[in-house]
Design a protein around this motif. Structure first.
Motif, PDB file in Angstrom:
ATOM      1  N   GLY A 113       0.790  -1.228   0.000  1.00 26.75           N
ATOM      2  CA  GLY A 113       0.000   0.000   0.000  1.00 26.75           C
ATOM      3  C   GLY A 113       0.818   1.273   0.000  1.00 26.75           C
ATOM      4  N   PHE A 114       2.122   1.149   0.033  1.00 26.97           N
ATOM      5  CA  PHE A 114       2.932   2.361   0.024  1.00 26.97           C
ATOM      6  C   PHE A 114       2.939   2.966  -1.368  1.00 26.97           C
ATOM      7  CE2 PHE A 114       6.914   4.566  -0.843  1.00 26.97           C
ATOM      8  CZ  PHE A 114       6.946   5.476   0.197  1.00 26.97           C
ATOM      9  N   ARG A 115       2.729   4.274  -1.418  1.00 29.36           N
ATOM     10  CA  ARG A 115       2.799   4.980  -2.706  1.00 29.36           C
ATOM     11  C   ARG A 115       3.067   6.451  -2.430  1.00 29.36           C
ATOM     12  NH1 ARG A 115      -1.565   8.005  -4.047  1.00 29.36           N
ATOM     13  NH2 ARG A 115      -3.376   7.890  -2.650  1.00 29.36           N
ATOM     14  N   VAL A 116       3.640   7.117  -3.412  1.00 34.09           N
ATOM     15  CA  VAL A 116       3.903   8.551  -3.327  1.00 34.09           C
ATOM     16  C   VAL A 116       2.867   9.267  -4.182  1.00 34.09           C
ATOM     17  CG1 VAL A 116       5.535  10.409  -3.783  1.00 34.09           C
ATOM     18  CG2 VAL A 116       6.360   8.176  -2.998  1.00 34.09           C
ATOM     19  N   PRO A 117       1.989  10.077  -3.593  1.00 31.96           N
ATOM     20  CA  PRO A 117       0.974  10.785  -4.370  1.00 31.96           C
ATOM     21  C   PRO A 117       1.598  11.657  -5.449  1.00 31.96           C
ATOM     22  CG  PRO A 117       0.528  10.962  -2.010  1.00 31.96           C
ATOM     23  CD  PRO A 117       1.899  10.361  -2.149  1.00 31.96           C
ATOM     24  N   LEU A 118       0.861  11.836  -6.542  1.00 24.19           N
ATOM     25  CA  LEU A 118       1.381  12.625  -7.651  1.00 24.19           C
ATOM     26  C   LEU A 118       1.723  14.044  -7.244  1.00 24.19           C
ATOM     27  CD1 LEU A 118      -1.003  11.502 -10.554  1.00 24.19           C
ATOM     28  CD2 LEU A 118       1.385  10.845 -10.171  1.00 24.19           C
ATOM     29  N   GLU A 119       0.928  14.615  -6.333  1.00 21.61           N
ATOM     30  CA  GLU A 119       1.166  16.017  -5.965  1.00 21.61           C
ATOM     31  C   GLU A 119       2.479  16.218  -5.200  1.00 21.61           C
ATOM     32  OE1 GLU A 119      -1.894  14.267  -3.052  1.00 21.61           O
ATOM     33  OE2 GLU A 119      -1.428  14.220  -5.201  1.00 21.61           O
ATOM     34  N   VAL A 120       3.033  15.158  -4.686  1.00 22.29           N
ATOM     35  CA  VAL A 120       4.340  15.276  -4.011  1.00 22.29           C
ATOM     36  C   VAL A 120       5.370  14.399  -4.705  1.00 22.29           C
ATOM     37  CG1 VAL A 120       3.444  15.961  -1.754  1.00 22.29           C
ATOM     38  CG2 VAL A 120       3.651  13.533  -2.315  1.00 22.29           C
ATOM     39  N   GLY A 121       5.182  14.214  -6.001  1.00 18.46           N
ATOM     40  CA  GLY A 121       6.123  13.395  -6.764  1.00 18.46           C
ATOM     41  C   GLY A 121       7.530  13.956  -6.798  1.00 18.46           C
ATOM     42  N   TRP A 122       7.657  15.255  -6.489  1.00 17.14           N
ATOM     43  CA  TRP A 122       8.989  15.865  -6.467  1.00 17.14           C
ATOM     44  C   TRP A 122       9.887  15.245  -5.400  1.00 17.14           C
ATOM     45  CZ3 TRP A 122       9.993  17.795  -1.703  1.00 17.14           C
ATOM     46  CH2 TRP A 122       8.890  18.129  -0.899  1.00 17.14           C
ATOM     47  N   MET A 123       9.273  14.550  -4.439  1.00 18.20           N
ATOM     48  CA  MET A 123      10.071  13.928  -3.390  1.00 18.20           C
ATOM     49  C   MET A 123      11.023  12.873  -3.933  1.00 18.20           C
ATOM     50  SD  MET A 123       7.590  13.293  -0.131  1.00 18.20           S
ATOM     51  CE  MET A 123       6.921  14.626   0.855  1.00 18.20           C
ATOM     52  N   LEU A 124      10.598  12.184  -4.979  1.00 26.08           N
ATOM     53  CA  LEU A 124      11.406  11.080  -5.493  1.00 26.08           C
ATOM     54  C   LEU A 124      12.749  11.544  -6.051  1.00 26.08           C
ATOM     55  CD1 LEU A 124       8.641   8.867  -7.122  1.00 26.08           C
ATOM     56  CD2 LEU A 124       9.828   8.521  -4.952  1.00 26.08           C
ATOM     57  N   PRO A 125      12.775  12.521  -6.993  1.00 25.54           N
ATOM     58  CA  PRO A 125      14.097  12.979  -7.461  1.00 25.54           C
ATOM     59  C   PRO A 125      14.916  13.634  -6.352  1.00 25.54           C
ATOM     60  CG  PRO A 125      12.325  14.347  -8.357  1.00 25.54           C
ATOM     61  CD  PRO A 125      11.682  13.163  -7.746  1.00 25.54           C
ATOM     62  N   LEU A 126      14.233  14.323  -5.423  1.00 21.40           N
ATOM     63  CA  LEU A 126      14.969  14.923  -4.310  1.00 21.40           C
ATOM     64  C   LEU A 126      15.600  13.844  -3.441  1.00 21.40           C
ATOM     65  CD1 LEU A 126      15.806  17.350  -2.624  1.00 21.40           C
ATOM     66  CD2 LEU A 126      13.601  17.209  -1.447  1.00 21.40           C
ATOM     67  N   SER A 127      14.861  12.782  -3.207  1.00 22.50           N
ATOM     68  CA  SER A 127      15.393  11.680  -2.404  1.00 22.50           C
ATOM     69  C   SER A 127      16.591  11.040  -3.088  1.00 22.50           C
ATOM     70  CB  SER A 127      14.301  10.636  -2.165  1.00 22.50           C
ATOM     71  OG  SER A 127      14.807   9.532  -1.453  1.00 22.50           O
ATOM     72  N   ARG A 128      16.497  10.860  -4.408  1.00 23.14           N
ATOM     73  CA  ARG A 128      17.628  10.268  -5.138  1.00 23.14           C
ATOM     74  C   ARG A 128      18.851  11.179  -5.077  1.00 23.14           C
ATOM     75  NH1 ARG A 128      13.434   9.572  -9.124  1.00 23.14           N
ATOM     76  NH2 ARG A 128      12.498   7.484  -8.948  1.00 23.14           N
ATOM     77  N   ALA A 129      18.607  12.490  -5.184  1.00 24.45           N
ATOM     78  CA  ALA A 129      19.721  13.437  -5.117  1.00 24.45           C
ATOM     79  C   ALA A 129      20.385  13.394  -3.741  1.00 24.45           C
ATOM     80  CB  ALA A 129      19.234  14.850  -5.427  1.00 24.45           C
ATOM     81  N   LEU A 130      19.563  13.320  -2.688  1.00 26.22           N
ATOM     82  CA  LEU A 130      20.110  13.252  -1.340  1.00 26.22           C
ATOM     83  C   LEU A 130      20.886  11.958  -1.116  1.00 26.22           C
ATOM     84  CD1 LEU A 130      17.218  14.737   0.818  1.00 26.22           C
ATOM     85  CD2 LEU A 130      19.492  15.707   0.460  1.00 26.22           C
ATOM     86  N   ASP A 131      20.452  10.880  -1.775  1.00 26.45           N
ATOM     87  CA  ASP A 131      21.184   9.619  -1.646  1.00 26.45           C
ATOM     88  C   ASP A 131      22.626   9.759  -2.105  1.00 26.45           C
ATOM     89  OD1 ASP A 131      18.970   8.376  -0.654  1.00 26.45           O
ATOM     90  OD2 ASP A 131      18.360   7.458  -2.557  1.00 26.45           O
ATOM     91  N   VAL A 133      24.200  13.111  -2.516  1.00 26.50           N
ATOM     92  CA  VAL A 133      24.807  14.280  -1.902  1.00 26.50           C
ATOM     93  C   VAL A 133      25.125  14.063  -0.424  1.00 26.50           C
ATOM     94  CG1 VAL A 133      24.441  16.700  -1.290  1.00 26.50           C
ATOM     95  CG2 VAL A 133      23.764  15.858  -3.542  1.00 26.50           C
ATOM     96  N   ALA A 134      24.202  13.440   0.306  1.00 26.40           N
ATOM     97  CA  ALA A 134      24.381  13.302   1.752  1.00 26.40           C
ATOM     98  C   ALA A 134      25.667  12.552   2.122  1.00 26.40           C
ATOM     99  CB  ALA A 134      23.156  12.627   2.367  1.00 26.40           C
ATOM    100  N   PRO A 135      25.960  11.407   1.492  1.00 31.22           N
ATOM    101  CA  PRO A 135      27.247  10.764   1.814  1.00 31.22           C
ATOM    102  C   PRO A 135      28.451  11.631   1.473  1.00 31.22           C
ATOM    103  CG  PRO A 135      25.779   9.218   0.710  1.00 31.22           C
ATOM    104  CD  PRO A 135      25.148  10.571   0.589  1.00 31.22           C
ATOM    105  N   MET A 136      28.346  12.409   0.398  1.00 31.96           N
ATOM    106  CA  MET A 136      29.448  13.302   0.044  1.00 31.96           C
ATOM    107  C   MET A 136      29.656  14.360   1.119  1.00 31.96           C
ATOM    108  SD  MET A 136      28.651  13.775  -4.035  1.00 31.96           S
ATOM    109  CE  MET A 136      29.931  15.008  -4.219  1.00 31.96           C
ATOM    110  N   VAL A 137      28.555  14.870   1.689  1.00 30.50           N
ATOM    111  CA  VAL A 137      28.654  15.863   2.751  1.00 30.50           C
ATOM    112  C   VAL A 137      29.313  15.242   3.985  1.00 30.50           C
ATOM    113  CG1 VAL A 137      27.332  17.294   4.358  1.00 30.50           C
ATOM    114  CG2 VAL A 137      26.710  17.227   1.937  1.00 30.50           C
ATOM    115  N   ALA A 138      28.931  14.012   4.311  1.00 30.68           N
ATOM    116  CA  ALA A 138      29.535  13.337   5.463  1.00 30.68           C
ATOM    117  C   ALA A 138      31.038  13.132   5.246  1.00 30.68           C
ATOM    118  CB  ALA A 138      28.848  11.998   5.709  1.00 30.68           C
ATOM    119  N   VAL A 139      31.425  12.727   4.038  1.00 27.18           N
ATOM    120  CA  VAL A 139      32.842  12.545   3.730  1.00 27.18           C
ATOM    121  C   VAL A 139      33.577  13.886   3.789  1.00 27.18           C
ATOM    122  CG1 VAL A 139      34.477  11.920   1.918  1.00 27.18           C
ATOM    123  CG2 VAL A 139      32.490  10.472   2.354  1.00 27.18           C
ATOM    124  N   ALA A 140      32.930  14.945   3.277  1.00 27.92           N
ATOM    125  CA  ALA A 140      33.546  16.272   3.327  1.00 27.92           C
ATOM    126  C   ALA A 140      33.752  16.725   4.764  1.00 27.92           C
ATOM    127  CB  ALA A 140      32.680  17.278   2.578  1.00 27.92           C
TER     128      ALA A 140
END
Length: 229
Positions: A113-131, A133-140
């Motif tokens: 039953g998990f799904r991302v509503p269309l109106e907040v679909g922007w979360m998906l590319p943002l989540s991928r970007a954070l996947d 960027v975030a490790p790079m920030v930790a390494v930095a």
């Protein structure tokens, strides 16, 4: 007391040093206490060799140098020391948040039953970007900590604090938006609530620490630097 400050060279020096020192109240008190102890010992040593207390105090203060210049040096050292403690802690906090998001979102996505509503679909590319960027920030942050530890680099301190402030802001904002808009499937409400709470707690602490460091850095950099003799 005012009369003593006017007549005691050591007290006058300490007052000027405390005024120019850019540090928190506790750090300022600790530094002033240590400096006063050294100065009083030096005065006592001169007195024991036959100098008057007034002459000994004047000579010790003259040898100490310009209080403003010393305060500027001490302010930078205290800030670098604070960065040595903040950078590794922030790197650990970032690593914990990254792991929590990976585990939490993977678990949520596996629930029926998990799904991302269309109106907040922007979360998906943002989540991928954070996947990425975030490790790079930790390494930095780790790299910055090594630079701060080895050379007391304030540039590295600013870079670490700036990156962590940005990462913490994005994670906390994303967690709040996700909690408000993302419907949790059956059995996933607790996971989502725990993920959001952890993010707000650790992310808020990271942001507060980074902001405090940047403010201190600004105070140190903008403080007037007396010309050295």
């Amino acid at each position: 007391m005012d009369a003593m400050l006017r007549t005691d060279p050591v007290d006058r020096l300490l007052a000027r040093l405390g005024q120019d020192l850019r540090a928190t109240g506790r750090a300022r008190r600790d530094v002033l206490r240590e400096v006063e102890g050294d100065l009083r010992e030096a005065v006592a040593a001169r007195v024991s060799r036959g100098a008057s207390e007034a002459d000994a105090a004047e000579a010790v203060v003259a040898e100490f140098g310009d209080a403003g210049a010393v305060a500027a040096d001490l302010s930078r050292e205290l800030l670098a020391d604070l960065g040595r403690r903040y950078a590794p802690a922030s790197a650990v906090a970032a690593g914990v948040l990254i792991a929590a998001w990976v585990v939490g979102m993977t678990t949520l996505a596996s629930l029926p039953g998990f799904r991302v509503p269309l109106e907040v679909g922007w979360m998906l590319p943002l989540s991928r970007a954070l996947d990425v960027v975030a490790p790079m920030v930790a390494v930095a942050a780790v790299a910055g900590w090594l630079a701060i530890r080895r050379s007391g680099s304030l540039a590295a301190l600013v870079a670490v604090a700036g990156l962590q402030l940005a990462l913490a802001g994005v994670l906390v904002a994303g967690a709040v938006v996700m909690a408000a808009t993302l419907p949790a499937p059956t059995g996933g409400a607790g996971i989502l609530a725990a993920l959001v709470a952890l993010t707000v707690l650790l992310g808020g602490a990271m942001a507060a620490g980074a902001a405090a460091l940047l403010v201190r850095f600004g105070a140190v950099r903008l403080a007037p630097r007396p010309a050295r003799a």
